[in-house]
Design a protein around this motif. Structure first.
Motif, PDB file in Angstrom:
ATOM      1  N   SER A  53       0.980  -1.152   0.086  1.00 18.14           N
ATOM      2  CA  SER A  53      -0.178   0.103  -0.042  1.00 18.14           C
ATOM      3  C   SER A  53       0.763   1.270   0.050  1.00 18.14           C
ATOM      4  CB  SER A  53      -0.951   0.001   1.333  1.00 18.14           C
ATOM      5  OG  SER A  53      -0.184   0.109   2.213  1.00 18.14           O
ATOM      6  N   LYS A  54       2.159   1.123   0.516  1.00 17.67           N
ATOM      7  CA  LYS A  54       3.059   2.123   0.490  1.00 17.67           C
ATOM      8  C   LYS A  54       3.356   2.836  -0.850  1.00 17.67           C
ATOM      9  CE  LYS A  54       7.726   2.647   2.087  1.00 17.67           C
ATOM     10  NZ  LYS A  54       8.847   1.832   2.637  1.00 17.67           N
ATOM     11  N   TYR A  55       3.128   1.973  -1.795  1.00 14.72           N
ATOM     12  CA  TYR A  55       3.691   2.051  -2.876  1.00 14.72           C
ATOM     13  C   TYR A  55       2.673   2.603  -3.971  1.00 14.72           C
ATOM     14  CZ  TYR A  55       8.328   0.697  -1.450  1.00 14.72           C
ATOM     15  OH  TYR A  55       9.520   0.417  -0.985  1.00 14.72           O
ATOM     16  N   ARG A  56       1.369   2.700  -3.540  1.00 12.34           N
ATOM     17  CA  ARG A  56       0.287   3.010  -4.349  1.00 12.34           C
ATOM     18  C   ARG A  56       0.330   4.277  -4.990  1.00 12.34           C
ATOM     19  NH1 ARG A  56      -4.082   6.757  -4.047  1.00 12.34           N
ATOM     20  NH2 ARG A  56      -6.107   5.901  -5.415  1.00 12.34           N
ATOM     21  N   ASP A  57       0.772   5.354  -4.093  1.00 21.84           N
ATOM     22  CA  ASP A  57       0.912   6.848  -4.956  1.00 21.84           C
ATOM     23  C   ASP A  57       1.962   6.564  -5.851  1.00 21.84           C
ATOM     24  OD1 ASP A  57      -1.363   7.579  -3.381  1.00 21.84           O
ATOM     25  OD2 ASP A  57      -0.171   8.621  -2.014  1.00 21.84           O
ATOM     26  N   ARG A  58       3.112   6.302  -5.388  1.00 19.94           N
ATOM     27  CA  ARG A  58       4.079   6.245  -6.599  1.00 19.94           C
ATOM     28  C   ARG A  58       3.718   5.353  -8.059  1.00 19.94           C
ATOM     29  NH1 ARG A  58      10.356   4.020  -5.600  1.00 19.94           N
ATOM     30  NH2 ARG A  58      11.073   4.324  -7.503  1.00 19.94           N
ATOM     31  N   LEU A  59       3.046   4.178  -7.647  1.00 17.13           N
ATOM     32  CA  LEU A  59       2.646   3.348  -8.931  1.00 17.13           C
ATOM     33  C   LEU A  59       1.810   4.202  -9.606  1.00 17.13           C
ATOM     34  CD1 LEU A  59       2.015   0.009  -7.078  1.00 17.13           C
ATOM     35  CD2 LEU A  59       3.288   0.286  -9.135  1.00 17.13           C
ATOM     36  N   LEU A  60       0.875   4.868  -9.235  1.00 16.03           N
ATOM     37  CA  LEU A  60      -0.152   5.662  -9.816  1.00 16.03           C
ATOM     38  C   LEU A  60       0.617   7.014 -10.661  1.00 16.03           C
ATOM     39  CD1 LEU A  60      -3.126   5.546 -10.328  1.00 16.03           C
ATOM     40  CD2 LEU A  60      -3.635   6.822  -8.326  1.00 16.03           C
TER      41      LEU A  60
ATOM     42  N   TYR B 127       3.616   6.760 -11.497  1.00 19.12           N
ATOM     43  CA  TYR B 127       4.340   6.395 -12.730  1.00 19.12           C
ATOM     44  C   TYR B 127       3.574   5.787 -14.058  1.00 19.12           C
ATOM     45  CZ  TYR B 127       8.033   3.105 -14.574  1.00 19.12           C
ATOM     46  OH  TYR B 127       8.854   2.550 -15.477  1.00 19.12           O
ATOM     47  N   TYR B 128       2.254   5.211 -13.505  1.00 19.39           N
ATOM     48  CA  TYR B 128       1.409   5.169 -14.689  1.00 19.39           C
ATOM     49  C   TYR B 128       1.191   6.158 -15.287  1.00 19.39           C
ATOM     50  CZ  TYR B 128       0.135   0.192 -13.789  1.00 19.39           C
ATOM     51  OH  TYR B 128       0.178  -1.152 -13.736  1.00 19.39           O
ATOM     52  N   LYS B 129       0.734   7.355 -14.746  1.00 15.68           N
ATOM     53  CA  LYS B 129       0.398   8.924 -15.343  1.00 15.68           C
ATOM     54  C   LYS B 129       1.629   9.196 -15.968  1.00 15.68           C
ATOM     55  CE  LYS B 129      -3.404   8.696 -13.501  1.00 15.68           C
ATOM     56  NZ  LYS B 129      -4.647   8.355 -14.223  1.00 15.68           N
TER      57      LYS B 129
ATOM     58  N   VAL C 266      -4.925   0.955 -13.712  1.00 14.74           N
ATOM     59  CA  VAL C 266      -4.872   2.237 -13.182  1.00 14.74           C
ATOM     60  C   VAL C 266      -6.265   2.266 -12.276  1.00 14.74           C
ATOM     61  CG1 VAL C 266      -5.627   4.699 -13.801  1.00 14.74           C
ATOM     62  CG2 VAL C 266      -3.850   3.550 -15.038  1.00 14.74           C
ATOM     63  N   ALA C 267      -7.177   1.753 -12.812  1.00 14.83           N
ATOM     64  CA  ALA C 267      -8.435   1.748 -12.106  1.00 14.83           C
ATOM     65  C   ALA C 267      -8.194   0.712 -10.748  1.00 14.83           C
ATOM     66  CB  ALA C 267      -9.765   0.808 -12.843  1.00 14.83           C
ATOM     67  N   THR C 268      -7.591  -0.266 -10.934  1.00 18.74           N
ATOM     68  CA  THR C 268      -7.211  -0.996  -9.724  1.00 18.74           C
ATOM     69  C   THR C 268      -6.544  -0.117  -8.514  1.00 18.74           C
ATOM     70  OG1 THR C 268      -7.138  -3.294 -10.921  1.00 18.74           O
ATOM     71  CG2 THR C 268      -6.247  -2.966  -8.716  1.00 18.74           C
ATOM     72  N   LEU C 269      -5.456   0.542  -9.009  1.00 18.90           N
ATOM     73  CA  LEU C 269      -4.678   1.303  -8.184  1.00 18.90           C
ATOM     74  C   LEU C 269      -5.489   2.390  -7.516  1.00 18.90           C
ATOM     75  CD1 LEU C 269      -1.362   1.786 -10.475  1.00 18.90           C
ATOM     76  CD2 LEU C 269      -1.656   0.636  -8.067  1.00 18.90           C
TER      77      LEU C 269
ATOM     78  N   THR D  89       2.285  -5.883 -12.822  1.00 13.62           N
ATOM     79  CA  THR D  89       2.163  -4.427 -13.043  1.00 13.62           C
ATOM     80  C   THR D  89       1.848  -3.540 -11.913  1.00 13.62           C
ATOM     81  OG1 THR D  89      -0.271  -4.487 -13.617  1.00 13.62           O
ATOM     82  CG2 THR D  89       1.388  -4.610 -15.424  1.00 13.62           C
ATOM     83  N   ILE D  90       1.738  -4.227 -10.735  1.00 14.15           N
ATOM     84  CA  ILE D  90       1.535  -3.436  -9.346  1.00 14.15           C
ATOM     85  C   ILE D  90       2.320  -4.130  -8.544  1.00 14.15           C
ATOM     86  CG2 ILE D  90       0.002  -3.210  -7.718  1.00 14.15           C
ATOM     87  CD1 ILE D  90      -2.327  -2.962  -9.597  1.00 14.15           C
ATOM     88  N   ILE D  91       2.396  -5.253  -8.265  1.00 15.77           N
ATOM     89  CA  ILE D  91       3.198  -6.038  -7.123  1.00 15.77           C
ATOM     90  C   ILE D  91       4.564  -5.808  -7.586  1.00 15.77           C
ATOM     91  CG2 ILE D  91       3.819  -8.095  -5.913  1.00 15.77           C
ATOM     92  CD1 ILE D  91       0.939  -8.773  -6.199  1.00 15.77           C
ATOM     93  N   TRP D  92       4.971  -6.372  -8.874  1.00 11.46           N
ATOM     94  CA  TRP D  92       6.307  -6.360  -9.175  1.00 11.46           C
ATOM     95  C   TRP D  92       6.961  -4.981  -9.255  1.00 11.46           C
ATOM     96  CZ3 TRP D  92      10.441  -8.768  -9.279  1.00 11.46           C
ATOM     97  CH2 TRP D  92      11.471  -8.989 -10.303  1.00 11.46           C
TER      98      TRP D  92
END
Length: 507
Positions: free
Chosen positions: A166-173, A175-177, A193-196, A264-267
């Motif tokens: 969960s800590k990486y959620r914002d960074r992932l989002l 990164y996707y953008k 993106v929807a999952t995030l 694409t999320i966990i990895w």
RNA sequence: GGCUCGGUAGCUCAGCGGUAGAGCGGGGGACUCAUAAGCCCUAGGUCGCAGGUUCAAAUCCUGCCCGAGUCACCA
């Protein structure tokens, strides 16, 4: 674009049963890419098997074998699948290998030290029979939702290790953008993106009730998915290996669309936790259906990749899989469909072109390649063909690449009909006859180059029939210059057609 | 149920704001080098249904119908 070697991976295949055609699909795509990039520089392809987890343990137990013995017995089939389909991987990793398990423990220790792995409680409804945790919402009348089970479930509470996903959620989002093309096709990108945006929970990464896995310090084994994902770097001898330094991050990681979430999320989160960069591109290809129906053991319609190769030839199946549908889309497969493409695209268009071209050369010029003409319409029309095919391949547009290649096949067939070498011969118009015969042979040389990544054996056969040594190789930007085929080359038309017609209902 | 993707010529699909396309199959034709292959011509399909936006909609929006997939520790 980059001088970095091209590193491509397939998923490691879960070894709970025999391989089917879907497994071959991913490996073939990776192999085509690798073979293409090898024409331009260094490339490295990794594949392998995922051998831990409950299902493997169960399958082994059912066979009366220890898990390791069970997987040892099966892994050969997976390697044989690659061999049968001419998939030339550079490395094949098994998650039971020491080089992998050692690195997995190292990952665990590092993440723990960093604080991204912590001890927590894993609670939920557990069905002892299925050895599965179920969400409250999934329960049917408070019982196990598995229709064949329906036993009572019990509330279980275990101490387990968690990864701070969960800590990486914002960074992932973010990164996707910032990288709108890093997950493809777009469909998968949007879903992730929807999952995030829906939020992430931390991930339980240990299993105390299972012992077939990578043992963790203090007991339990690592969650098989995390174990599996790490293969992409453990095979490169992370953290200190030379291969790791030169190959990571991967240029392309191919996956089936059903495992996109893990890749694409966990990895990427795990990689970031290790202070490593995410791969350049995750490409989730489509699923194949058998004559429109999902392939499954229960339906009994799973296609055996070895049988398909035996009937149609490995190269024809490779061609079919990549030609039939865009790489990101689902598509339907069946023997009759493969047969029609084999006879049509490969036999009638390509194989017949080889035969009629070389037969005329043999008849009119004793098989000797004539002098190149001063100018060639076809040569001018295809000047950029190599680069166009290359662009498609770099975008994983296998289907588009093959369609582009067939433009040349069509152009050559048309040119023969229009210029009628048989009439030129009768009329003793030698210069014009030489010109069309040369164009045909030169076109075939191009085709051998362009098709080599897709159909390595058939391309090599074409090469040999053209009287050339070795196999088609080298950078297309240098090799594909019209006029490259040397006059005087002695061609050798084979007795057998390149793609002999296959009749319907052959068994 | 939520979400995603599909529903276009007999079949498989492309197109995704500006006079309906390809391949295969089917039909016709001219040829003969070739694996009865190749080449040329030919398909007149309410672009799932109903509304809406627009000068203009397969192409955007809404609703509905049908099909497929997916829904987080199921590897």
């Amino acid at each position: 674009m980059s001088e970095r070697p091209f590193y491509v991976t397939t998923p490691i295949y879960y070894i709970s049963g025999n391989p089917h055609l879907g497994h071959a699909y991913t490996s073939i795509a990776a192999d085509v890419l690798t073979r293409f990039y090898r024409t331009r520089g260094p490339a490295f392809m990794l594949t392998g098997t995922d051998e831990h987890g409950q299902k493997v343990a169960q399958a082994a137990a059912a066979a009366g074998l220890a898990p390791q013995a069970w997987t040892d017995g099966l892994v050969g089939k997976w390697k044989a699948l690659c061999a049968r389909y001419e998939v030339e991987y550079d490395d094949f990793i098994r998650t039971t290998e020491e080089r992998h398990t050692r690195a997995v423990v190292e990952v665990f220790e590092r993440l723990k030290k960093k604080g991204d792995v912590y001890l927590g409680k894993y609670e939920g409804w557990y069905c002892t029979n299925d050895e599965t945790f179920w969400l409250e919402a999934k329960l049917v009348d408070g019982r196990c939702p598995n229709p064949e089970c329906r036993r009572e479930v019990q509330w279980l509470s275990e101490d387990n290790w968690f990864f701070a996903l969960s800590k990486y959620r914002d960074r992932l989002l973010a990164y996707y953008k910032e990288h709108p093309h890093w997950v493809r096709p777009e469909r998968s990108y949007n879903e992730m993106v929807a999952t995030l945006e829906g939020g992430l929970e931390d991930l339980c990464i240990s299993r105390v009730n299972l012992d077939w896995g990578v043992p963790l310090p203090g007991g339990g084994v690592m969650y098989v998915w995390l174990d599996a994902l790490l293969n992409y770097i453990t095979a490169l001898e992370w953290p200190d290996g030379e291969k790791f330094r030169t190959l990571w991050p991967a240029r392309v990681q191919l996956i089936g669309k059903e495992i996109a979430r893990f890749h694409t999320i966990i990895w990427p989160a795990v990689l970031w936790a290790l202070d490593l960069p995410a791969p350049d591109l995750i490409f989730a290809h489509g699923w194949m259906t058998k004559d429109g129906e999902k392939m499954s053991k229960s339906r009994g319609n799973v296609m055996d990749p070895f049988e398909s190769a035996d009937r149609f030839g490995a190269d024809a199946v490779r061609y079919f899989l990549l030609r039939e549908a865009p790489f990101g889309s689902d598509f339907s497969i069946g023997d009759e469909k493969i047969r029609l493409r084999h006879n049509g695209d490969l036999g009638n268009d390509l194989g017949n072109l080889v035969r009629r071209s070389l037969a005329m050369l043999e008849r009119y010029r004793n098989g000797l390649v004539p002098q190149p003409p001063d100018s060639s319409d076809i040569g001018e029309r295809v000047v950029d063909l190599g680069e166009r095919v290359a662009q498609h391949l770099m975008a994983l547009g296998f289907r588009d690449a093959l369609e582009a290649i067939w433009e040349l096949v069509g152009a050559l067939n048309r040119a023969i009909d229009e210029r009628k070498p048989w009439e030129l011969h009768k009329a003793e118009r030698g210069v014009e006859l030489d010109a069309i015969l040369y164009d045909c042979c030169e076109g075939l040389r191009w085709l051998a180059h362009l098709l080599a990544p897709f159909m390595p054996s058939k391309a090599a056969e074409m090469w040999t029939q053209l009287g050339l040594d070795g196999k088609p190789a080298g950078d297309w930007r240098e090799e594909l210059q019209w006029g490259g085929l040397a006059a005087g080359t002695q061609t050798r038309l084979a007795t057998e057609p390149l793609f002999p017609r296959i009749e319907p209902d052959a068994a």
